[in-house]
Design a protein around this motif. Structure first.
Motif, mmCIF file in Angstrom:
data_model
loop_
_atom_site.group_PDB
_atom_site.id
_atom_site.type_symbol
_atom_site.label_atom_id
_atom_site.label_comp_id
_atom_site.label_asym_id
_atom_site.label_seq_id
_atom_site.Cartn_x
_atom_site.Cartn_y
_atom_site.Cartn_z
ATOM 1 N N ASP A 1 2.051 13.666 -1.217
ATOM 2 C CA ASP A 1 2.337 12.320 -1.730
ATOM 3 C C ASP A 1 3.644 12.259 -2.510
ATOM 4 O O ASP A 1 3.840 11.353 -3.328
ATOM 5 C CB ASP A 1 1.184 11.841 -2.624
ATOM 6 C CG ASP A 1 -0.057 11.496 -1.818
ATOM 7 O OD1 ASP A 1 0.067 11.270 -0.595
ATOM 8 O OD2 ASP A 1 -1.155 11.460 -2.403
ATOM 9 N N ALA B 1 1.204 3.031 -8.777
ATOM 10 C CA ALA B 1 0.221 4.114 -8.659
ATOM 11 C C ALA B 1 -1.003 3.804 -9.492
ATOM 12 O O ALA B 1 -0.898 3.250 -10.595
ATOM 13 C CB ALA B 1 0.845 5.433 -9.106
ATOM 14 N N TRP C 1 4.224 -2.129 -5.450
ATOM 15 C CA TRP C 1 3.163 -1.125 -5.470
ATOM 16 C C TRP C 1 3.243 -0.390 -6.798
ATOM 17 O O TRP C 1 4.322 -0.150 -7.331
ATOM 18 C CB TRP C 1 3.342 -0.128 -4.318
ATOM 19 C CG TRP C 1 2.412 1.041 -4.409
ATOM 20 C CD1 TRP C 1 1.123 1.097 -3.974
ATOM 21 C CD2 TRP C 1 2.700 2.317 -4.985
ATOM 22 N NE1 TRP C 1 0.585 2.333 -4.239
ATOM 23 C CE2 TRP C 1 1.550 3.112 -4.863
ATOM 24 C CE3 TRP C 1 3.824 2.862 -5.597
ATOM 25 C CZ2 TRP C 1 1.478 4.420 -5.336
ATOM 26 C CZ3 TRP C 1 3.755 4.162 -6.066
ATOM 27 C CH2 TRP C 1 2.589 4.929 -5.926
ATOM 28 N N GLU D 1 0.854 -1.170 0.000
ATOM 29 C CA GLU D 1 0.000 0.000 0.000
ATOM 30 C C GLU D 1 0.900 1.233 0.000
ATOM 31 O O GLU D 1 2.043 1.173 0.453
ATOM 32 C CB GLU D 1 -0.900 0.014 1.238
ATOM 33 C CG GLU D 1 -1.849 -1.175 1.323
ATOM 34 C CD GLU D 1 -2.888 -1.182 0.211
ATOM 35 O OE1 GLU D 1 -3.312 -0.084 -0.216
ATOM 36 O OE2 GLU D 1 -3.268 -2.276 -0.224
ATOM 37 N N PHE D 2 0.382 2.370 -0.461
ATOM 38 C CA PHE D 2 1.183 3.585 -0.503
ATOM 39 C C PHE D 2 1.682 3.964 0.889
ATOM 40 O O PHE D 2 2.818 4.397 1.067
ATOM 41 C CB PHE D 2 0.394 4.737 -1.132
ATOM 42 C CG PHE D 2 1.225 5.961 -1.348
ATOM 43 C CD1 PHE D 2 2.173 5.997 -2.356
ATOM 44 C CD2 PHE D 2 1.088 7.067 -0.526
ATOM 45 C CE1 PHE D 2 2.960 7.120 -2.562
ATOM 46 C CE2 PHE D 2 1.865 8.199 -0.721
ATOM 47 C CZ PHE D 2 2.805 8.221 -1.741
#
Length: 151
Positions: free
Chosen positions: A47, A148, A146, A9-10
């Protein structure tokens, strides 16, 4: 080498950069296609990872023509390190936006290098991750990935 792959996960990426940081290796690409690798000390701003650099630096020159780059965080001093490898897109921050970053408190060492947010030589590089891979225990542990989500 492990063949197990898990999804990241981010938030995991943010946590890992703090655990493995503060220094990372940043790679850009010269106009002739040669990698240029340099240590940087980034901070999370939203982010993106952001770091300060000199306006005439090699990386600024590279990123103006090729904005894709990568970062690598490693567990220091371990025979079988954990590694976070990221690819991303960059943006060079110039002008008035520098004052917001200067005043954020995220870069406490800047006054040792620059006279203020209006220093003509101060630039920031914003690195927005697009992909990340975590390799644990020198490649003997599971691989975590991960990517985007693009709208």
């Amino acid at each position: 080498m492990s063949t197990s792959t898990m999804q990241l996960e981010f938030g995991d990426i943010r946590t890992l950069t703090v655990a493995l940081g503060p220094m990372t290796t940043f790679a850009s690409v010269d106009t002739d296609g040669t990698p240029h690798i340099i240590p940087v000390i980034p901070a999370w701003v939203g982010d993106a990872l952001v770091f300060a650099t000199h306006a005439m630096s090699h990386k600024v020159k590279n990123l103006r023509s090729r904005p894709k780059a990568s970062m690598q965080f490693l567990t220091p001093g371990e025979a079988f390190p954990n590694a976070l490898l990221m690819k991303g897109i960059t943006r060079i921050i110039e002008g008035d936006e520098r004052a917001t970053l200067w005043d954020s408190g995220s870069f406490p060492w800047l006054p040792m290098m620059y006279s203020g947010s209006d220093d003509a030589m101060l630039r920031f590089v914003e690195f927005t991750p697009t992909r990340a891979t975590v390799v644990r225990d020198g490649g003997r542990g599971p691989v975590e990935r991960w990517r985007a989500q693009h709208s």
